[in-house]
Scaffold this motif. Structure first.
Motif, PDB file in Angstrom:
ATOM      1  N   THR A  21       0.828  -1.192   0.000  1.00 42.28           N
ATOM      2  CA  THR A  21       0.000   0.000   0.000  1.00 42.28           C
ATOM      3  C   THR A  21       0.865   1.245   0.000  1.00 42.28           C
ATOM      4  O   THR A  21       2.067   1.201   0.267  1.00 42.28           O
ATOM      5  CB  THR A  21      -0.918   0.017   1.229  1.00 42.28           C
ATOM      6  OG1 THR A  21      -0.098   0.088   2.389  1.00 42.28           O
ATOM      7  CG2 THR A  21      -1.775  -1.231   1.286  1.00 42.28           C
ATOM      8  N   ALA A  22       0.223   2.379  -0.225  1.00 43.89           N
ATOM      9  CA  ALA A  22       0.973   3.628  -0.290  1.00 43.89           C
ATOM     10  C   ALA A  22       1.630   3.951   1.033  1.00 43.89           C
ATOM     11  O   ALA A  22       2.705   4.530   1.091  1.00 43.89           O
ATOM     12  CB  ALA A  22       0.043   4.766  -0.710  1.00 43.89           C
ATOM     13  N   GLY A  23       0.974   3.579   2.128  1.00 46.33           N
ATOM     14  CA  GLY A  23       1.526   3.898   3.445  1.00 46.33           C
ATOM     15  C   GLY A  23       2.787   3.148   3.761  1.00 46.33           C
ATOM     16  O   GLY A  23       3.582   3.571   4.590  1.00 46.33           O
ATOM     17  N   ASP A  24       3.041   1.994   3.102  1.00 48.44           N
ATOM     18  CA  ASP A  24       4.200   1.191   3.426  1.00 48.44           C
ATOM     19  C   ASP A  24       5.504   1.911   3.123  1.00 48.44           C
ATOM     20  O   ASP A  24       6.525   1.674   3.751  1.00 48.44           O
ATOM     21  CB  ASP A  24       4.173  -0.126   2.637  1.00 48.44           C
ATOM     22  CG  ASP A  24       3.081  -1.052   3.128  1.00 48.44           C
ATOM     23  OD1 ASP A  24       2.654  -0.871   4.279  1.00 48.44           O
ATOM     24  OD2 ASP A  24       2.663  -1.930   2.367  1.00 48.44           O
ATOM     25  N   SER A  25       5.508   2.790   2.131  1.00 44.17           N
ATOM     26  CA  SER A  25       6.743   3.454   1.736  1.00 44.17           C
ATOM     27  C   SER A  25       7.270   4.389   2.814  1.00 44.17           C
ATOM     28  O   SER A  25       8.400   4.840   2.749  1.00 44.17           O
ATOM     29  CB  SER A  25       6.518   4.254   0.444  1.00 44.17           C
ATOM     30  OG  SER A  25       5.548   5.259   0.657  1.00 44.17           O
ATOM     31  N   LYS A  26       6.445   4.691   3.820  1.00 39.06           N
ATOM     32  CA  LYS A  26       6.859   5.610   4.877  1.00 39.06           C
ATOM     33  C   LYS A  26       7.447   4.889   6.079  1.00 39.06           C
ATOM     34  O   LYS A  26       7.922   5.534   7.002  1.00 39.06           O
ATOM     35  CB  LYS A  26       5.658   6.441   5.328  1.00 39.06           C
ATOM     36  CG  LYS A  26       5.032   7.279   4.206  1.00 39.06           C
ATOM     37  CD  LYS A  26       3.822   8.032   4.720  1.00 39.06           C
ATOM     38  CE  LYS A  26       3.158   8.839   3.618  1.00 39.06           C
ATOM     39  NZ  LYS A  26       1.968   9.557   4.106  1.00 39.06           N
ATOM     40  N   VAL A  27       7.404   3.557   6.089  1.00 38.27           N
ATOM     41  CA  VAL A  27       7.742   2.820   7.299  1.00 38.27           C
ATOM     42  C   VAL A  27       9.155   3.112   7.772  1.00 38.27           C
ATOM     43  O   VAL A  27       9.398   3.446   8.921  1.00 38.27           O
ATOM     44  CB  VAL A  27       7.540   1.309   7.081  1.00 38.27           C
ATOM     45  CG1 VAL A  27       8.110   0.536   8.260  1.00 38.27           C
ATOM     46  CG2 VAL A  27       6.070   1.001   6.891  1.00 38.27           C
ATOM     47  N   LEU A  28      10.145   3.022   6.875  1.00 36.34           N
ATOM     48  CA  LEU A  28      11.518   3.198   7.301  1.00 36.34           C
ATOM     49  C   LEU A  28      11.897   4.660   7.489  1.00 36.34           C
ATOM     50  O   LEU A  28      12.941   4.958   8.057  1.00 36.34           O
ATOM     51  CB  LEU A  28      12.462   2.547   6.280  1.00 36.34           C
ATOM     52  CG  LEU A  28      12.460   1.030   6.285  1.00 36.34           C
ATOM     53  CD1 LEU A  28      13.508   0.506   5.327  1.00 36.34           C
ATOM     54  CD2 LEU A  28      12.697   0.483   7.672  1.00 36.34           C
ATOM     55  N   ASN A  29      11.057   5.589   7.027  1.00 37.51           N
ATOM     56  CA  ASN A  29      11.376   6.996   7.178  1.00 37.51           C
ATOM     57  C   ASN A  29      10.694   7.632   8.388  1.00 37.51           C
ATOM     58  O   ASN A  29      10.796   8.826   8.594  1.00 37.51           O
ATOM     59  CB  ASN A  29      10.955   7.757   5.910  1.00 37.51           C
ATOM     60  CG  ASN A  29      11.791   7.356   4.709  1.00 37.51           C
ATOM     61  OD1 ASN A  29      12.978   7.135   4.838  1.00 37.51           O
ATOM     62  ND2 ASN A  29      11.150   7.256   3.538  1.00 37.51           N
ATOM     63  N   GLU A  30       9.975   6.820   9.161  1.00 36.95           N
ATOM     64  CA  GLU A  30       9.309   7.382  10.320  1.00 36.95           C
ATOM     65  C   GLU A  30      10.325   7.713  11.402  1.00 36.95           C
ATOM     66  O   GLU A  30      11.433   7.176  11.448  1.00 36.95           O
ATOM     67  CB  GLU A  30       8.272   6.405  10.864  1.00 36.95           C
ATOM     68  CG  GLU A  30       8.872   5.142  11.441  1.00 36.95           C
ATOM     69  CD  GLU A  30       7.810   4.223  11.995  1.00 36.95           C
ATOM     70  OE1 GLU A  30       8.206   3.201  12.585  1.00 36.95           O
ATOM     71  OE2 GLU A  30       6.618   4.520  11.854  1.00 36.95           O
ATOM     72  N   SER A 102      17.120  -8.364  15.957  1.00 37.23           N
ATOM     73  CA  SER A 102      16.654  -9.069  17.147  1.00 37.23           C
ATOM     74  C   SER A 102      17.331 -10.426  17.251  1.00 37.23           C
ATOM     75  O   SER A 102      17.687 -11.050  16.248  1.00 37.23           O
ATOM     76  CB  SER A 102      15.137  -9.258  17.112  1.00 37.23           C
ATOM     77  OG  SER A 102      14.752 -10.056  16.005  1.00 37.23           O
ATOM     78  N   ALA A 103      17.523 -10.861  18.490  1.00 37.74           N
ATOM     79  CA  ALA A 103      18.042 -12.197  18.773  1.00 37.74           C
ATOM     80  C   ALA A 103      17.275 -12.744  19.962  1.00 37.74           C
ATOM     81  O   ALA A 103      17.068 -12.040  20.956  1.00 37.74           O
ATOM     82  CB  ALA A 103      19.538 -12.151  19.073  1.00 37.74           C
ATOM     83  N   GLY A 104      16.828 -13.978  19.844  1.00 35.68           N
ATOM     84  CA  GLY A 104      16.056 -14.593  20.915  1.00 35.68           C
ATOM     85  C   GLY A 104      16.630 -15.934  21.315  1.00 35.68           C
ATOM     86  O   GLY A 104      17.002 -16.749  20.462  1.00 35.68           O
ATOM     87  N   PHE A 105      16.721 -16.164  22.628  1.00 32.11           N
ATOM     88  CA  PHE A 105      17.255 -17.414  23.171  1.00 32.11           C
ATOM     89  C   PHE A 105      16.294 -17.882  24.252  1.00 32.11           C
ATOM     90  O   PHE A 105      16.064 -17.173  25.226  1.00 32.11           O
ATOM     91  CB  PHE A 105      18.652 -17.195  23.736  1.00 32.11           C
ATOM     92  CG  PHE A 105      19.298 -18.445  24.284  1.00 32.11           C
ATOM     93  CD1 PHE A 105      19.374 -19.613  23.532  1.00 32.11           C
ATOM     94  CD2 PHE A 105      19.843 -18.453  25.563  1.00 32.11           C
ATOM     95  CE1 PHE A 105      19.974 -20.761  24.027  1.00 32.11           C
ATOM     96  CE2 PHE A 105      20.459 -19.588  26.071  1.00 32.11           C
ATOM     97  CZ  PHE A 105      20.521 -20.750  25.299  1.00 32.11           C
ATOM     98  N   ALA A 106      15.691 -19.058  24.070  1.00 27.78           N
ATOM     99  CA  ALA A 106      14.662 -19.527  25.007  1.00 27.78           C
ATOM    100  C   ALA A 106      14.916 -20.974  25.421  1.00 27.78           C
ATOM    101  O   ALA A 106      14.190 -21.892  25.013  1.00 27.78           O
ATOM    102  CB  ALA A 106      13.279 -19.390  24.383  1.00 27.78           C
ATOM    103  N   SER A 232       9.086  -2.192  10.454  1.00 25.10           N
ATOM    104  CA  SER A 232      10.294  -1.622  11.044  1.00 25.10           C
ATOM    105  C   SER A 232      10.810  -2.471  12.198  1.00 25.10           C
ATOM    106  O   SER A 232      11.920  -2.266  12.678  1.00 25.10           O
ATOM    107  CB  SER A 232      10.025  -0.198  11.539  1.00 25.10           C
ATOM    108  OG  SER A 232       8.975  -0.198  12.496  1.00 25.10           O
ATOM    109  N   SER A 233      10.002  -3.441  12.645  1.00 25.89           N
ATOM    110  CA  SER A 233      10.405  -4.306  13.754  1.00 25.89           C
ATOM    111  C   SER A 233       9.693  -5.640  13.625  1.00 25.89           C
ATOM    112  O   SER A 233       8.504  -5.696  13.306  1.00 25.89           O
ATOM    113  CB  SER A 233      10.047  -3.664  15.097  1.00 25.89           C
ATOM    114  OG  SER A 233      10.214  -4.592  16.159  1.00 25.89           O
ATOM    115  N   SER A 234      10.423  -6.719  13.883  1.00 29.55           N
ATOM    116  CA  SER A 234       9.808  -8.041  13.912  1.00 29.55           C
ATOM    117  C   SER A 234       9.434  -8.444  15.346  1.00 29.55           C
ATOM    118  O   SER A 234       8.735  -9.434  15.536  1.00 29.55           O
ATOM    119  CB  SER A 234      10.764  -9.085  13.325  1.00 29.55           C
ATOM    120  OG  SER A 234      11.967  -9.153  14.074  1.00 29.55           O
ATOM    121  N   ILE A 235       9.892  -7.687  16.337  1.00 26.77           N
ATOM    122  CA  ILE A 235       9.598  -8.001  17.733  1.00 26.77           C
ATOM    123  C   ILE A 235       8.134  -7.712  18.041  1.00 26.77           C
ATOM    124  O   ILE A 235       7.444  -8.511  18.669  1.00 26.77           O
ATOM    125  CB  ILE A 235      10.521  -7.203  18.677  1.00 26.77           C
ATOM    126  CG1 ILE A 235      11.981  -7.605  18.445  1.00 26.77           C
ATOM    127  CG2 ILE A 235      10.134  -7.440  20.133  1.00 26.77           C
ATOM    128  CD1 ILE A 235      12.976  -6.773  19.238  1.00 26.77           C
TER     129      ILE A 235
END
Length: 407
Positions: A21-30, A102-106, A232-235
């Motif tokens: 969508t058009a809004g996606d192009s702003k994600v990394l510039n926020e 991100s790094a996760g250890f469980a 911008s984040s997978s967490i």
């Protein structure tokens, strides 16, 4: 069968096209998230124990955000154990142009010889020019299987084995948000067996590859990876879209017991429902198709619910409950903050699973699950939540506790 796969492929294609969508192009510039009016468990601990806060870092300064949670709870495959979940979020470049890594250890242990050491990482290099993905595990535990297809709740078999996984992939940015690359995948299942008084896995499942008593199943292969990711984040994703395609081939010359191929397609969409910046009020969707492309895929490598790359699918179901040559999954979740400061929130979710039946490799039945959960902000810097979920499906219900969102 071909018609069924064609319909599923069209569904993924439509989902992926809608995601851009058009809004996606702003994600990394926020702008970097403003957490001055947010609260988390670390803030509460500082007040209770009268800990003086550190000086605020300079804008753009690299910083690692740790979250550590020792808990007792359910673990993949069923049962309860001591679980220590640790996540780390960090930036390897300017925050305006670089996703949080991100790094996760469980690790977990049930005090009866069953334990797991899983380590998962997603590392974004400066300006998102490369993304490096890693998944390493060493697991020792028995796990129930219900055979191939839908099976029956009261007809299951406990299978013992040790498992070593080593997956690594590197993807280079081709254009904004779009990446392509290669990976190496190793799966090693050691000493696959059942109790002497129980049927053997080959007899129970009616499947010949990787089921012989006391056998080892070794698969070593190369993967071809495509990734489209505007998050911008997978967490804790807010707005954004995600699509991942992994074609894996395991030739004998790389050491595999049999030559086989598989395909994994994963699409996700996050739709914000209000205009407040960084306020959690999101409707999230997730769907994936996972299928073997050969007849000799080892039994424990066949698509199975809860064995997706992040072990997050099938909340409200037993991990491993449904297994087949092909698996189709869909989940939706509503996420909402309860408090304005972001400390408390809730989710409600529903999912559905379908696997191919062994007699004709067709999708025939849909297996649903529903549930709800609480969210407590653990670390506002990395936007990490403590996730407490309760899910229900036919023949199963249970709690799960961990750090981060399911998807």
């Amino acid at each position: 069968m071909n018609k069924c796969y064609t319909l599923i492929f069209l569904l993924f294609s439509t989902f992926a096209l809608h995601a851009q969508t058009a809004g996606d192009s702003k994600v990394l510039n926020e702008k970097p998230r403003d957490t001055s009016n947010k609260r988390d468990l670390i803030d509460i601990a500082k007040v209770l124990f009268k800990i003086k806060p550190n000086k605020n870092p300079k804008a753009g300064e690299k910083k690692i955000e740790f979250s550590l949670l020792p808990i007792g709870g359910n673990v993949p495959g069923g049962g309860r154990a001591l679980v220590t979940s640790t996540t780390a979020g960090f930036y390897l470049g300017p925050r305006k142009t670089t996703n949080i890594s991100s790094a996760g250890f469980a690790p977990y242990w049930n005090f009866k010889g069953r334990f797991g050491l899983p380590l998962r990482s997603d590392v974004w290099l400066k300006d998102n020019t490369w993304v490096i993905q890693g998944d390493t595990r060493f697991l020792v535990y028995p796990q129930y299987t219900w055979g191939l297809g839908s099976g029956q709740e009261d007809n299951k078999l406990l299978v013992n084995y040790k498992y070593i996984r080593f997956y690594q992939s590197a993807l280079k940015r081709i254009k904004p948000y779009f990446y392509a690359g290669f990976g190496y995948n190793l799966d090693y299942f050691v000493n696959i067996n059942t109790a002497d008084t129980d049927p053997q896995l080959e007899q129970f499942s009616g499947y010949h590859a990787g089921t012989q008593k006391g056998s080892n199943s070794f698969s070593s292969g190369i993967s071809f990876n495509l990734l489209y990711d505007t998050r911008s984040s997978s967490i804790n994703p807010l707005p954004g879209s995600y699509f991942n395609a992994v074609l894996r081939t395991n030739p004998k010359f790389l050491g595999s017991n049999s030559s086989w191929k598989s395909l994994y397609l994963d699409a996700r969409k996050y739709v914000p429902l209000n205009t407040k910046p960084h306020q959690q009020n999101v409707l999230a969707f997730w769907t994936y198709l996972w299928t073997g492309l050969s007849n000799d895929v080892p039994y424990l490598n066949l698509p199975s619910i809860g064995w997706d790359p992040y072990n997050r699918s099938g909340r409200g179901m037993d991990q491993n409950r449904y297994r087949g040559k092909g698996l189709f999954y869909f989940e939706s979740e509503y996420r909402r903050d309860i408090t304005d400061n972001g400390l408390l929130g809730f989710v409600v979710f529903a999912n559905a699973t379908s696997v191919t039946e062994p007699e004709n490799n067709m999708f025939k039945k849909i297996h649903p699950a529903v549930g709800a959960g609480m969210r407590v902000k653990f670390n506002k810097g990395s936007n990490t939540n403590v996730a407490i979920d309760y899910g229900v499906s036919k023949g199963y219900s249970g709690f799960s506790i961990g750090l981060g969102e399911a998807f």
